[in-house]
Design a protein around this motif. Structure first.
Motif, PDB file in Angstrom:
ATOM      1  N   PRO A 116      48.603  37.156 -73.518  1.00 53.11           N
ATOM      2  CA  PRO A 116      48.678  38.156 -72.449  1.00 53.11           C
ATOM      3  C   PRO A 116      49.836  37.888 -71.487  1.00 53.11           C
ATOM      4  O   PRO A 116      50.484  38.824 -71.014  1.00 53.11           O
ATOM      5  CB  PRO A 116      47.314  38.022 -71.746  1.00 53.11           C
ATOM      6  N   TYR A 117      50.092  36.620 -71.210  1.00 53.21           N
ATOM      7  CA  TYR A 117      51.222  36.250 -70.352  1.00 53.21           C
ATOM      8  C   TYR A 117      52.532  36.752 -70.955  1.00 53.21           C
ATOM      9  O   TYR A 117      53.364  37.367 -70.269  1.00 53.21           O
ATOM     10  CB  TYR A 117      51.263  34.735 -70.197  1.00 53.21           C
ATOM     11  N   ALA A 118      52.723  36.514 -72.244  1.00 56.29           N
ATOM     12  CA  ALA A 118      53.962  36.918 -72.906  1.00 56.29           C
ATOM     13  C   ALA A 118      54.089  38.437 -72.966  1.00 56.29           C
ATOM     14  O   ALA A 118      55.186  38.982 -72.810  1.00 56.29           O
ATOM     15  CB  ALA A 118      54.013  36.310 -74.303  1.00 56.29           C
ATOM     16  N   VAL A 119      52.993  39.128 -73.201  1.00 56.85           N
ATOM     17  CA  VAL A 119      53.017  40.598 -73.216  1.00 56.85           C
ATOM     18  C   VAL A 119      53.438  41.125 -71.845  1.00 56.85           C
ATOM     19  O   VAL A 119      54.258  42.055 -71.736  1.00 56.85           O
ATOM     20  CB  VAL A 119      51.640  41.154 -73.613  1.00 56.85           C
ATOM     21  N   ALA A 120      52.887  40.525 -70.783  1.00 58.67           N
ATOM     22  CA  ALA A 120      53.246  40.941 -69.426  1.00 58.67           C
ATOM     23  C   ALA A 120      54.718  40.671 -69.138  1.00 58.67           C
ATOM     24  O   ALA A 120      55.418  41.508 -68.538  1.00 58.67           O
ATOM     25  CB  ALA A 120      52.364  40.219 -68.412  1.00 58.67           C
ATOM     26  N   LYS A 121      55.213  39.508 -69.561  1.00 58.19           N
ATOM     27  CA  LYS A 121      56.623  39.174 -69.342  1.00 58.19           C
ATOM     28  C   LYS A 121      57.542  40.103 -70.136  1.00 58.19           C
ATOM     29  O   LYS A 121      58.624  40.491 -69.664  1.00 58.19           O
ATOM     30  CB  LYS A 121      56.879  37.715 -69.734  1.00 58.19           C
ATOM     31  N   ALA A 122      57.137  40.455 -71.351  1.00 57.30           N
ATOM     32  CA  ALA A 122      57.935  41.395 -72.145  1.00 57.30           C
ATOM     33  C   ALA A 122      57.983  42.760 -71.460  1.00 57.30           C
ATOM     34  O   ALA A 122      59.034  43.421 -71.427  1.00 57.30           O
ATOM     35  CB  ALA A 122      57.348  41.511 -73.553  1.00 57.30           C
TER      36      ALA A 122
END
Length: 328
Positions: A147-153
């Motif tokens: 979820p962190y990476a999805v938000a950063k993307a």
């Protein structure tokens, strides 16, 4: 020059504030509640009294708009939001709101208040997923796995969209792992170093880790905030991978940290599957060629330097704690 650092109390925000003060900036920093935030990192760097601190909730557009309109900075560095990949699996909504929604609020506020304000967005190597050994550059497609990476993307694409649609000077630094003594112990590198220091000082504890068969590109946080500043000095905004270009196994990081203290890690470390993430990246490595060519930036510390610097500081902290105990 006036700079606004959102998330000034964290590792990167504190080092960036120090760098900008040295360059003659007026520095304004925000946190969710500046009245109760300890700003320990600013204290450790000896700069807390040199910056102006205000409260701002990055997921509240009115709060963001008010701070930007009141202070009218030349540059804004968005370092706020959730910072833990592991925590994002437990708090995915907070990850999206604080990172993606927060970035959107910043961009919209800039567009309304003053489109000439230059904006830095804190991206993440987690967006790439597993890079393999070759190293990811700016053209590599994203494959976020948390979820962190999805938000950063999402924040990356929002920043790029506002740059292309509205002409904002908005850049994203796609930063690979970067460490320092200012890291809290919930980050695995500091968890390892501080445990090794305590064990060397006589502690009988066992260090419990999750998956140590992973590889990361570890750099030095003060190097990386310099890259952030350089991005906003460019005539044209853009996106940049910030990395050392080399990866190291977490197991090797553990070994080297314990060797620093004259210890064999096998005697003091256990792995626990309960600490494994639902999904994880095996290999993460960055290709910082564009940053070198366009920003004249390259990492001055590689992983061995990072480990030595963190271990040296851990020794000083252990000595300081002992002295305090003796006094009391």
């Amino acid at each position: 020059m006036k700079a606004l650092i959102c998330g000034i109390g964290g590792q990167d925000g504190s080092y960036l504030a120090k760098l900008l003060l040295e360059k003659g900036y007026e520095v304004i920093g925000t946190s969710r509640d500046s009245m109760i935030a300890p700003f320990t990192n600013l204290e450790r760097l000896g700069i807390k009294q040199k910056v102006s601190l205000f409260s701002m909730a990055i997921n509240d557009f009115r709060s963001v708009l008010t701070v930007i309109d009141t202070h009218r900075p030349n540059e804004i560095y968005n370092l706020a939001g959730q910072t833990s990949v592991g925590l994002s699996f437990e708090q995915p909504v907070e990850a999206m709101e604080s990172i993606a929604q927060g970035t959107l609020n910043m961009l919209e506020a800039i567009r309304f208040v003053d489109p000439a304000i230059r904006f830095y967005n804190a991206g993440s190597s987690e967006c790439y997923g597993d890079t393999g050994a070759d190293g990811a550059d700016e053209g590599r497609p994203f494959w976020p796995r948390s979820p962190y990476a999805v938000a950063k993307a999402s924040a990356y694409w929002l920043t790029r969209s506002y740059r292309e649609s509205y002409g904002l000077h908005a850049s994203t630094g796609i930063l690979f792992n970067h460490e320092s003594p200012l890291r809290p112990e919930r980050f695995v590198t500091q968890k390892i170093v501080r445990a090794a220091a305590r064990i060397a000082a006589g502690s009988k504890e066992k260090l419990k880790l999750g998956n140590i068969d992973i590889y990361r590109d570890w750099g030095w946080a003060p190097d990386y905030v310099d890259a952030m500043w350089r991005m906003l000095q460019q005539d044209q905004a853009g996106d940049y991978v910030v990395a050392t270009g080399e990866s190291c196994a977490l197991e090797e990081f553990v070994r080297k940290a314990f060797v620093y203290f004259g210890l064999d890690w096998h005697d003091h470390v256990t792995t626990n599957r309960d600490l494994f993430r639902p999904s994880d990246i095996k290999y993460s490595c960055g290709n910082p060629l564009k940053a070198k060519q366009e920003l004249n930036w390259s990492a001055t510390y590689k992983v061995d330097d990072v480990i030595s610097a963190m271990c040296s500081e851990a020794v000083q902290q252990e000595l300081s704690m002992r002295n305090q105990e003796l006094k009391t």
